[in-house]
Design a protein around this motif. Structure first.
Motif, PDB file in Angstrom:
ATOM      1  N   ARG A  49      -8.881  -1.062  11.204  1.00 28.90           N
ATOM      2  CA  ARG A  49      -7.519  -1.575  11.347  1.00 28.90           C
ATOM      3  C   ARG A  49      -6.616  -0.890  10.328  1.00 28.90           C
ATOM      4  O   ARG A  49      -6.884  -0.932   9.120  1.00 28.90           O
ATOM      5  CB  ARG A  49      -7.490  -3.087  11.135  1.00 28.90           C
ATOM      6  CG  ARG A  49      -6.113  -3.711  11.376  1.00 28.90           C
ATOM      7  CD  ARG A  49      -6.152  -5.217  11.263  1.00 28.90           C
ATOM      8  NE  ARG A  49      -6.418  -5.654   9.895  1.00 28.90           N
ATOM      9  CZ  ARG A  49      -7.568  -6.143   9.466  1.00 28.90           C
ATOM     10  NH1 ARG A  49      -8.597  -6.255  10.290  1.00 28.90           N
ATOM     11  NH2 ARG A  49      -7.713  -6.525   8.206  1.00 28.90           N
ATOM     12  N   THR A  51      -2.875  -0.351   8.509  1.00 20.97           N
ATOM     13  CA  THR A  51      -1.619  -1.013   8.172  1.00 20.97           C
ATOM     14  C   THR A  51      -0.714  -0.019   7.457  1.00 20.97           C
ATOM     15  O   THR A  51      -1.091   0.496   6.398  1.00 20.97           O
ATOM     16  CB  THR A  51      -1.866  -2.234   7.266  1.00 20.97           C
ATOM     17  OG1 THR A  51      -2.813  -3.110   7.880  1.00 20.97           O
ATOM     18  CG2 THR A  51      -0.560  -2.978   7.005  1.00 20.97           C
ATOM     19  N   PRO A  52       0.476   0.271   8.043  1.00 20.62           N
ATOM     20  CA  PRO A  52       0.976  -0.176   9.343  1.00 20.62           C
ATOM     21  C   PRO A  52       0.155   0.400  10.499  1.00 20.62           C
ATOM     22  O   PRO A  52      -0.627   1.325  10.319  1.00 20.62           O
ATOM     23  CB  PRO A  52       2.418   0.357   9.357  1.00 20.62           C
ATOM     24  CG  PRO A  52       2.401   1.525   8.438  1.00 20.62           C
ATOM     25  CD  PRO A  52       1.425   1.192   7.356  1.00 20.62           C
ATOM     26  N   ASP A  53       0.382  -0.163  11.670  1.00 22.82           N
ATOM     27  CA  ASP A  53      -0.453   0.146  12.822  1.00 22.82           C
ATOM     28  C   ASP A  53       0.001   1.460  13.470  1.00 22.82           C
ATOM     29  O   ASP A  53       0.823   1.464  14.384  1.00 22.82           O
ATOM     30  CB  ASP A  53      -0.372  -1.000  13.825  1.00 22.82           C
ATOM     31  CG  ASP A  53      -1.358  -0.838  14.966  1.00 22.82           C
ATOM     32  OD1 ASP A  53      -2.229   0.050  14.870  1.00 22.82           O
ATOM     33  OD2 ASP A  53      -1.250  -1.580  15.956  1.00 22.82           O
TER      34      ASP A  53
END
Length: 312
Positions: A49, A51-53
């Motif tokens: 994941r 961050t940011p995506d």
């Protein structure tokens, strides 16, 4: 107990190959679901994941290669081999598949540096197969196709489009002229190697603020997966054959095509570990979005029929 995840290609890549009786029985009793989108990027995003995506692979691999990515934005400008054909030009090799070495890097980069430097995008190559452009602050980039999307296809079908893409199409054309005329390519051809006659721009952006993963170890030979693991701070190693060396490990088997080999080296040993209670579960994550979960308690599902094929 430990957990393991196998990252596999799309189920259809195995065609009509069939697993042996023990593995087929375990597959038939597994929990099956459509876990997400198709494609390699979507598969990796299920396990990392950002961050940011976003998906700034140039910055992530640059950090892995040189450790200096935080100060700038980056774009990959990987060496490539393009072969003209009757309908255009086909992109046949990019980066590592060209088998570049330090001599190649030392020959090609000085020819390209003045052109890209004058354009405001200094080029360098901390790894012989991974070339980078340092982008100025606030640089706007068009959408670039990843190598996996363009490889084997017509070059012109995957070039950056629109007004923002025009500049990059011009730079690509200038680089192709310089590379085509480079004497190093004559040496490579004489050695039976493909020439480096083009570049491929992709992966632009800045380092994410954070990369997280639920896993603690990754076994992979893929540069993108390894860069994500580095950024997430998890252990990494090359895949060999199955073994439990972490509480939650991912084994990247995207190149698997022979089901008999996959069964011998990976599925059968993992199923044995499940039977012994050494594994809590085994997740098979396919690049087409399918996800199967095998667990010890499923052995009681004796009414389920064996499943010998992934694409059944």
């Amino acid at each position: 107990m430990a957990r393991a995840t196998f990252l596999l290609p799309a189920a259809t890549r195995f065609g009509g190959q069939q697993a042996g009786a023990d593995v087929a029985r375990a597959l038939g009793r597994a929990d099956r679901a459509q876990a997400g989108e198709e494609g390699r990027r979507a598969q990796l995003r299920r396990h990392f994941r950002l961050t940011p995506d976003h998906w700034p692979m140039a910055a992530l691999t640059r950090q892995m290669d040189a450790g200096d990515a935080a100060a700038s934005s980056w774009l990959r400008a990987d060496p490539a081999y393009v072969r003209p054909d009757i309908n255009g030009a086909r992109l046949l090799a990019i980066g590592a598949s060209l088998g570049l070495d330090d001599d190649d890097r030392a020959a090609f980069l000085p020819e390209l540096r003045p052109m890209f430097g004058d354009a405001g995008f200094p080029i360098d190559a901390p790894h012989p197969s991974r070339w980078y452009l340092r982008l100025p602050q606030g640089a706007k980039l068009p959408a670039f196709a990843e190598p996996s999307e363009a490889l084997g296809a017509d070059l012109f079908d995957h070039l950056a489009e629109g007004s923002e893409g025009r500049r990059w199409r011009t730079l690509l054309g200038e680089a192709q002229v310089l590379l085509h005329n480079h004497p190093r390519n004559a040496q490579r051809v004489a050695q039976g190697r493909a020439p480096v006659n083009s570049l491929w721009f992709w992966g632009g952006g800045a380092l994410p603020d954070a990369v997280a993963s639920p896993h603690v170890a990754l076994h992979s030979g893929d540069e993108i997966a390894l860069a994500l693991a580095d950024a997430a701070g998890i252990a990494r190693a090359l895949p060999g054959s199955f073994g439990i060396d972490a509480d939650d490990a991912v084994f990247d088997l995207q190149g698997a095509r022979d089901l008999a080999v996959l069964e011998r080296d990976w599925l059968q040993p993992a199923c044995t570990a499940l039977q012994r209670g050494e594994l809590q579960n085994l997740v098979l994550d396919f690049a087409d979005g399918r996800q199967w979960t095998l667990a010890p308690g499923q052995r009681w599902r004796f009414w389920r029929r064996p499943l010998a094929r992934f694409d059944a």
